[in-house]
Motif scaffolding. Structure first.
Motif, PDB file in Angstrom:
ATOM      1  N   TRP A 278      14.672   3.165   1.247  1.00  0.00           N
ATOM      2  CA  TRP A 278      14.231   1.773   1.258  1.00  0.00           C
ATOM      3  C   TRP A 278      12.715   1.679   1.124  1.00  0.00           C
ATOM      4  CZ3 TRP A 278      17.932  -1.785   0.883  1.00  0.00           C
ATOM      5  CH2 TRP A 278      19.220  -1.429   1.296  1.00  0.00           C
ATOM      6  N   SER A 279      12.015   2.601   1.778  1.00  0.00           N
ATOM      7  CA  SER A 279      10.557   2.595   1.680  1.00  0.00           C
ATOM      8  C   SER A 279      10.096   2.918   0.267  1.00  0.00           C
ATOM      9  CB  SER A 279       9.959   3.597   2.670  1.00  0.00           C
ATOM     10  OG  SER A 279      10.357   3.288   3.993  1.00  0.00           O
ATOM     11  N   LEU A 280      10.768   3.872  -0.374  1.00  0.00           N
ATOM     12  CA  LEU A 280      10.416   4.213  -1.748  1.00  0.00           C
ATOM     13  C   LEU A 280      10.695   3.059  -2.703  1.00  0.00           C
ATOM     14  CD1 LEU A 280      11.599   7.933  -2.102  1.00  0.00           C
ATOM     15  CD2 LEU A 280       9.251   7.068  -2.090  1.00  0.00           C
ATOM     16  N   GLY A 281      11.800   2.344  -2.470  1.00  0.00           N
ATOM     17  CA  GLY A 281      12.105   1.191  -3.325  1.00  0.00           C
ATOM     18  C   GLY A 281      11.056   0.094  -3.195  1.00  0.00           C
ATOM     19  N   LEU A 282      10.672  -0.224  -1.947  1.00  0.00           N
ATOM     20  CA  LEU A 282       9.639  -1.248  -1.747  1.00  0.00           C
ATOM     21  C   LEU A 282       8.291  -0.790  -2.287  1.00  0.00           C
ATOM     22  CD1 LEU A 282       8.745  -3.951  -0.506  1.00  0.00           C
ATOM     23  CD2 LEU A 282       8.373  -2.737   1.647  1.00  0.00           C
ATOM     24  N   ALA A 283       7.982   0.499  -2.091  1.00  0.00           N
ATOM     25  CA  ALA A 283       6.707   1.020  -2.585  1.00  0.00           C
ATOM     26  C   ALA A 283       6.657   1.005  -4.106  1.00  0.00           C
ATOM     27  CB  ALA A 283       6.489   2.438  -2.059  1.00  0.00           C
ATOM     28  N   SER A 284       7.776   1.299  -4.758  1.00  0.00           N
ATOM     29  CA  SER A 284       7.804   1.255  -6.224  1.00  0.00           C
ATOM     30  C   SER A 284       7.607  -0.171  -6.735  1.00  0.00           C
ATOM     31  CB  SER A 284       9.129   1.820  -6.734  1.00  0.00           C
ATOM     32  OG  SER A 284       9.306   3.159  -6.307  1.00  0.00           O
ATOM     33  N   ALA A 285       8.227  -1.141  -6.031  1.00  0.00           N
ATOM     34  CA  ALA A 285       8.030  -2.539  -6.433  1.00  0.00           C
ATOM     35  C   ALA A 285       6.581  -2.971  -6.247  1.00  0.00           C
ATOM     36  CB  ALA A 285       8.965  -3.444  -5.630  1.00  0.00           C
ATOM     37  N   MET A 286       5.958  -2.546  -5.138  1.00  0.00           N
ATOM     38  CA  MET A 286       4.559  -2.902  -4.905  1.00  0.00           C
ATOM     39  C   MET A 286       3.616  -2.151  -5.837  1.00  0.00           C
ATOM     40  SD  MET A 286       4.593  -5.264  -2.733  1.00  0.00           S
ATOM     41  CE  MET A 286       2.835  -5.350  -2.465  1.00  0.00           C
ATOM     42  N   TYR A 287       4.042  -0.980  -6.324  1.00  0.00           N
ATOM     43  CA  TYR A 287       3.214  -0.231  -7.277  1.00  0.00           C
ATOM     44  C   TYR A 287       3.042  -1.003  -8.584  1.00  0.00           C
ATOM     45  CZ  TYR A 287       1.883   3.472 -10.532  1.00  0.00           C
ATOM     46  OH  TYR A 287       1.248   4.214 -11.506  1.00  0.00           O
ATOM     47  N   TRP A 288       4.121  -1.663  -9.034  1.00  0.00           N
ATOM     48  CA  TRP A 288       4.056  -2.410 -10.291  1.00  0.00           C
ATOM     49  C   TRP A 288       3.633  -3.856 -10.083  1.00  0.00           C
ATOM     50  CZ3 TRP A 288       3.842   0.261 -14.469  1.00  0.00           C
ATOM     51  CH2 TRP A 288       4.479   1.493 -14.552  1.00  0.00           C
ATOM     52  N   TYR A 289       3.336  -4.249  -8.836  1.00  0.00           N
ATOM     53  CA  TYR A 289       2.948  -5.636  -8.594  1.00  0.00           C
ATOM     54  C   TYR A 289       1.633  -6.012  -9.280  1.00  0.00           C
ATOM     55  CZ  TYR A 289       1.608  -9.865  -6.101  1.00  0.00           C
ATOM     56  OH  TYR A 289       1.210 -11.137  -5.803  1.00  0.00           O
ATOM     57  N   PRO A 290       0.550  -5.201  -9.243  1.00  0.00           N
ATOM     58  CA  PRO A 290      -0.669  -5.591  -9.982  1.00  0.00           C
ATOM     59  C   PRO A 290      -0.441  -5.756 -11.480  1.00  0.00           C
ATOM     60  CG  PRO A 290      -1.175  -3.863  -8.405  1.00  0.00           C
ATOM     61  CD  PRO A 290       0.316  -3.982  -8.447  1.00  0.00           C
ATOM     62  N   VAL A 291       0.436  -4.907 -12.063  1.00  0.00           N
ATOM     63  CA  VAL A 291       0.732  -5.031 -13.489  1.00  0.00           C
ATOM     64  C   VAL A 291       1.489  -6.328 -13.768  1.00  0.00           C
ATOM     65  CG1 VAL A 291       1.898  -3.946 -15.442  1.00  0.00           C
ATOM     66  CG2 VAL A 291       0.730  -2.529 -13.758  1.00  0.00           C
ATOM     67  N   SER A 292       2.425  -6.677 -12.890  1.00  0.00           N
ATOM     68  CA  SER A 292       3.169  -7.930 -13.072  1.00  0.00           C
ATOM     69  C   SER A 292       2.255  -9.144 -12.924  1.00  0.00           C
ATOM     70  CB  SER A 292       4.322  -8.003 -12.075  1.00  0.00           C
ATOM     71  OG  SER A 292       3.831  -8.055 -10.744  1.00  0.00           O
TER      72      SER A 292
END
Length: 283
Positions: free
Chosen positions: A111-125
């Motif tokens: 779950w932490s990896l999933g949230l971290a991956s989503a937050m990783y692409w947040y600046p690009v989005s």
């Protein structure tokens, strides 16, 4: 025994924390750069740490997004440092929250990896959403720009003077900034074809590519630009009307879910409650 071990771990944590706070400042002093505070020193050190992890494909993608958004002066490493910081912070915060709620460490890692991956692409989005908003604004202002160019060219002005008039009169800040960059390219001695091709690449719209193609065709054949740009302005205005009509037709479909979920239950409750209350009294 356990008390001594706990005190040792606490002292070790305090030493590591102090070293972590002071090391970026020491590193900056060795590099010969001045930092206004430990926060700016930490941020510069973090950018230096993340820089070797940035691949060339991701670098090109971020550079292209920054060019489209009109922030080409922003370093690509800064956006990548935001991504890495968001990944690590969200991962450890989610893991600590999972452990605080009584879950196991290993079960909370996915779950932490999933949230971290989503937050990783947040600046690009965020950059992509900003580009879409700017492109929609430029699409609305493009026919007005073509009209100004047509009137200026038919009045006998040159292409650079016409672009300068558009820069002075256009209400859209983003389209005006792209035209100003094109004027700067022309003033520095760049070829007209290359300058307008850069304009089309920065704007990234079909309307801009069609406009640049018309300019290049006129430059090569020596024809008049006025009627051609007037026709393009009429076509862009029709396309804008069709986009507005499409959005108007999509509005009832988008309103269907709020009607079913929010408005219809309240309506049925207002209509049905008196009937139910009357039947209950009769029974």
């Amino acid at each position: 025994m356990w008390l001594g071990l706990s005190l040792f771990l606490l002292m070790l944590w305090v030493v590591m924390l102090c070293a972590g706070l002071l090391w970026p400042i020491v590193w900056h002093s060795k590099q010969g750069t001045k930092s206004s505070s430990w926060v700016s020193a930490w941020w510069r050190y973090w950018r230096h740490v993340c820089q070797p992890l940035l691949g060339w494909r991701h670098r090109q993608r971020l550079a292209r997004l920054l060019v489209h958004v009109g922030q080409s002066s922003v370093p690509v490493e800064q956006i990548f440092a935001y991504q890495c910081g968001a990944f690590l912070a969200s991962f450890f915060l989610c893991l600590m929250a999972w452990w605080g709620w009584g879950g196991k460490w290993l079960s909370g890692v996915p779950w932490s990896l999933g949230l971290a991956s989503a937050m990783y692409w947040y600046p690009v989005s965020v950059l992509q959403r900003k580009i879409r908003r700017q492109q929609q604004q430029m699409q609305r202002e493009f026919p007005f720009m073509l009209d100004l160019l047509t009137l200026s060219l038919e009045a006998g002005m040159g292409i650079q003077s016409a672009l300068q008039l558009c820069v002075a009169q256009l209400p859209s800040h983003q389209l005006r900034s792209h035209l100003q960059l094109t004027l700067d390219d022309l003033r520095t001695g760049l070829n007209r074809d290359q300058a307008f091709m850069r304009f089309a690449q920065r704007v990234a719209l079909d309307e801009a590519h069609a406009f640049v193609a018309a300019l290049q065709q006129s430059f090569e054949l020596g024809g008049s630009l006025g009627p051609l740009l007037r026709q393009q302005a009429h076509q862009r205005r029709q396309e804008r009307f069709l986009r507005a009509e499409k959005k108007a037709l999509e509005a009832p479909v988008k309103m269907l879910l709020p009607l079913v979920v929010c408005i219809f239950p309240c309506t049925f409750l207002v209509i049905g409650y008196p009937l139910f209350f009357q039947l209950w009294q009769n029974l």
